[in-house]
Design a protein around this motif. Structure first.
Motif, mmCIF file in Angstrom:
data_model
loop_
_atom_site.group_PDB
_atom_site.id
_atom_site.type_symbol
_atom_site.label_atom_id
_atom_site.label_comp_id
_atom_site.label_asym_id
_atom_site.label_seq_id
_atom_site.Cartn_x
_atom_site.Cartn_y
_atom_site.Cartn_z
ATOM 1 N N HIS A 329 0.848 -1.186 0.000
ATOM 2 C CA HIS A 329 0.000 0.000 0.000
ATOM 3 C C HIS A 329 0.889 1.244 0.000
ATOM 4 O O HIS A 329 1.395 1.647 1.056
ATOM 5 C CB HIS A 329 -0.911 0.016 1.236
ATOM 6 N N HIS A 330 1.065 1.825 -1.163
ATOM 7 C CA HIS A 330 1.964 2.964 -1.327
ATOM 8 C C HIS A 330 1.204 4.140 -1.961
ATOM 9 O O HIS A 330 1.335 4.402 -3.162
ATOM 10 C CB HIS A 330 3.171 2.598 -2.198
ATOM 11 N N LYS A 340 -8.499 5.011 4.668
ATOM 12 C CA LYS A 340 -7.609 4.624 5.758
ATOM 13 C C LYS A 340 -8.245 3.493 6.566
ATOM 14 O O LYS A 340 -9.377 3.621 7.038
ATOM 15 C CB LYS A 340 -7.328 5.843 6.641
ATOM 16 N N VAL A 341 -7.514 2.402 6.722
ATOM 17 C CA VAL A 341 -8.030 1.193 7.380
ATOM 18 C C VAL A 341 -7.082 0.770 8.489
ATOM 19 O O VAL A 341 -5.857 0.764 8.309
ATOM 20 C CB VAL A 341 -8.206 0.037 6.367
ATOM 21 N N ASN A 342 -7.648 0.430 9.645
ATOM 22 C CA ASN A 342 -6.891 -0.182 10.730
ATOM 23 C C ASN A 342 -7.848 -1.060 11.520
ATOM 24 O O ASN A 342 -8.813 -0.566 12.098
ATOM 25 C CB ASN A 342 -6.262 0.884 11.634
ATOM 26 N N VAL A 343 -7.592 -2.362 11.549
ATOM 27 C CA VAL A 343 -8.535 -3.298 12.170
ATOM 28 C C VAL A 343 -8.582 -3.145 13.682
ATOM 29 O O VAL A 343 -9.506 -3.639 14.326
ATOM 30 C CB VAL A 343 -8.206 -4.756 11.790
ATOM 31 N N ASN A 344 -7.610 -2.456 14.267
ATOM 32 C CA ASN A 344 -7.615 -2.195 15.708
ATOM 33 C C ASN A 344 -8.327 -0.897 16.068
ATOM 34 O O ASN A 344 -8.192 -0.398 17.179
ATOM 35 C CB ASN A 344 -6.183 -2.195 16.239
ATOM 36 N N GLN A 345 -9.060 -0.363 15.101
ATOM 37 C CA GLN A 345 -9.941 0.788 15.310
ATOM 38 C C GLN A 345 -9.190 2.082 15.615
ATOM 39 O O GLN A 345 -9.730 2.981 16.257
ATOM 40 C CB GLN A 345 -10.976 0.503 16.399
ATOM 41 N N ARG A 346 -7.967 2.199 15.113
ATOM 42 C CA ARG A 346 -7.339 3.514 15.096
ATOM 43 C C ARG A 346 -7.979 4.353 14.003
ATOM 44 O O ARG A 346 -7.970 5.577 14.058
ATOM 45 C CB ARG A 346 -5.838 3.379 14.868
ATOM 46 N N VAL A 372 -2.904 1.543 4.690
ATOM 47 C CA VAL A 372 -2.850 0.783 5.930
ATOM 48 C C VAL A 372 -1.415 0.860 6.427
ATOM 49 O O VAL A 372 -0.472 0.946 5.624
ATOM 50 C CB VAL A 372 -3.305 -0.680 5.726
ATOM 51 N N SER A 373 -1.226 0.881 7.738
ATOM 52 C CA SER A 373 0.109 1.031 8.300
ATOM 53 C C SER A 373 0.903 -0.277 8.218
ATOM 54 O O SER A 373 0.340 -1.376 8.224
ATOM 55 C CB SER A 373 0.028 1.459 9.770
ATOM 56 N N ASN A 374 2.216 -0.154 8.169
ATOM 57 C CA ASN A 374 3.126 -1.280 8.333
ATOM 58 C C ASN A 374 2.869 -1.910 9.706
ATOM 59 O O ASN A 374 2.749 -1.209 10.706
ATOM 60 C CB ASN A 374 4.574 -0.764 8.234
ATOM 61 N N ASN A 375 2.777 -3.236 9.763
ATOM 62 C CA ASN A 375 2.485 -3.916 11.024
ATOM 63 C C ASN A 375 3.508 -3.632 12.120
ATOM 64 O O ASN A 375 3.207 -3.774 13.315
ATOM 65 C CB ASN A 375 2.402 -5.427 10.805
ATOM 66 N N SER A 376 4.711 -3.260 11.713
ATOM 67 C CA SER A 376 5.775 -3.000 12.691
ATOM 68 C C SER A 376 5.793 -1.555 13.169
ATOM 69 O O SER A 376 6.618 -1.202 14.022
ATOM 70 C CB SER A 376 7.140 -3.343 12.069
ATOM 71 N N MET A 377 4.913 -0.725 12.625
ATOM 72 C CA MET A 377 4.882 0.691 12.981
ATOM 73 C C MET A 377 3.572 1.013 13.698
ATOM 74 O O MET A 377 2.508 0.494 13.330
ATOM 75 C CB MET A 377 4.989 1.567 11.729
#
Length: 430
Positions: A329-330, A340-346, A372-377
């Motif tokens: 996703h770039h 903007k998607v974040n499954v942890n509800q950010r 979507v954010s990098n899982n490590s960030m």
């Protein structure tokens, strides 16, 4: 890029004028309100009784604005379509006792507001803006839009390790701007502000003042395909939402009530009487329902059918730090708004919200991108989850991809502001 919407440079020119004229949240809502007034909206006062007449109305409270348009034939249960944004940006704000200094330098004491990139405020020509409160309780906008202050960086000769080990800034010791020479004068800054505003000595009893870069927005690049400027996070969305609401209000046959909710204090958690976590939006929407003769049942029905697009800037892929981004996703500038998607509800987006946004973009002929954010960030957040949780309404997080987020000067694609406004207009029209 290929789109169905022709690039409107006039919209981006207007955004740049809006940014330059809005150095504080108070200026931003005043300028947005003036634009809505030209579109036929009228201000309503919270302490007055409200009528249920059709037409455009808006409420101003501090650095927040809620505006809505009731079409002819709207019932008390007619749902709302909301564009949510925020008016504040990270910066340096003046402390209650502002006059300070050391070793013959006059300085202004400031507090760090939000998660600003501190180094971007160094060695810039800074103005002063915000509002002052007078003896009678009224407010006056202030904008000293000329080089007045500066936060000087330590010379490399006195910090030989800076380029090898990185710049280290202490918020308390290193971020105090200078504004002259001489002994510290108690009350000097506010006396200066009174003179600038044409007020009598002693008129000012309170202040909400902040610094801003006086460098104007500008097109950038070989083909001027980029725009550099201050406060794009998130006045870009406030400007687009204002334009979209004015455009939607001119349409016939609306099946919903379009709304612009521009909140303050997003950058420090939204917990204020003008923030998204406060009661302002819910109170305004409820009063609109009740003013049209509605009951609590009508209010519940209206909210159940309501959708909010939380529009805030997001991260374009950075060419020098691609490893910080999610590989698949770039988002790029001028590629259209991002979902903007974040499954942890950010972010509040779910599959249903994605469909609403995709439909609006399709009807507007606007391309769009996924983020979507990098899982490590760690992932940032917005007013989206707050709005969804506080009011129980479907909320979708979107925005424009930018670089240098939270800098004193940010960067976006020149076409994206118009593409966002076109998508928001289609959404508000239902």
């Amino acid at each position: 890029m290929s789109t169905s919407v022709r690039f409107d440079r006039g919209h981006t020119d207007d955004l740049m004028s809006f940014l330059a004229a809005s150095p504080s949240p108070y200026h931003a809502v005043a300028n947005a309100a003036a634009r809505l007034e030209k579109a036929g909206f009228r201000q309503v006062v919270e302490t007055d009784a409200w009528d249920g007449e059709a037409g455009g109305k808006y409420v101003l409270r501090g650095g927040a604005l809620i505006a809505w348009y009731v079409p002819e034939g709207a019932t008390p249960a007619t749902p709302f379509r909301i564009v949510g944004a925020h008016t504040d940006s990270p910066n340096l704000r003046v402390k209650p006792i502002p006059d300070t200094g050391a070793r013959g330098w006059r300085q202004i004491a400031v507090e760090i507001y939000g998660g600003t990139l501190l180094n971007t405020w160094l060695d810039r020509d800074l103005g002063l803006s915000g509002r002052v409160t007078l003896r009678d309780g009224s407010h006056r906008l202030v904008n000293v839009d000329r080089p007045l202050l500066r936060v000087p960086q330590l010379a490399v000769h006195l910090d030989r390790s800076v380029n090898a080990e990185g710049l280290k800034l202490d918020k308390q010791r290193h971020m105090t701007p200078i504004w002259g020479l001489g002994e510290v004068q108690e009350g000097g800054l506010i006396s200066f502000v009174e003179e600038e505003a044409g007020l009598a000595a002693g008129d000012v009893r309170g202040w909400d003042l902040m610094v801003h870069s006086v460098e104007p927005p500008a097109y950038l690049g070989r083909d001027q395909e980029l725009v550099a400027g201050p406060r794009m996070d998130n006045l870009l969305s406030v400007h687009a939402g204002t334009a979209a609401l004015a455009a939607a209000s001119a349409q016939d046959g609306l099946s919903c009530i379009p709304v612009l909710a521009a909140f303050d204090h997003e950058e420090n958690g939204s917990q204020s009487d003008t923030g998204a976590d406060g009661p302002l939006l819910g109170t305004v929407l409820e009063r609109s329902v009740f003013a049209r003769g509605g009951s609590y049942e009508d209010r519940a029905r209206a909210f159940a059918g309501t959708v909010c697009l939380s529009s805030d800037t997001g991260h374009a892929v950075h060419p020098n730090y691609t490893e910080r981004h999610e590989p698949g996703h770039h988002p790029l500038p001028n590629g259209g708004p991002i979902l903007k998607v974040n499954v942890n509800q950010r972010y509040a987006t779910d599959g249903g919200g994605r469909a609403v946004f995709a439909d609006a973009c399709e009807r507007a002929g606007v391309p769009w991108q996924n983020f979507v954010s990098n899982n490590s960030m760690p992932c940032g957040t917005t007013i989206g989850p707050i709005t969804a949780a506080r009011h129980g309404i479907t909320t979708v997080d979107i925005g424009v991809a930018i670089l240098s987020m939270h800098s004193a000067r940010e960067l976006c694609g020149a076409e994206d502001p118009h593409l966002l406004a076109a998508a928001l207009t289609a959404f508000l029209e239902g």
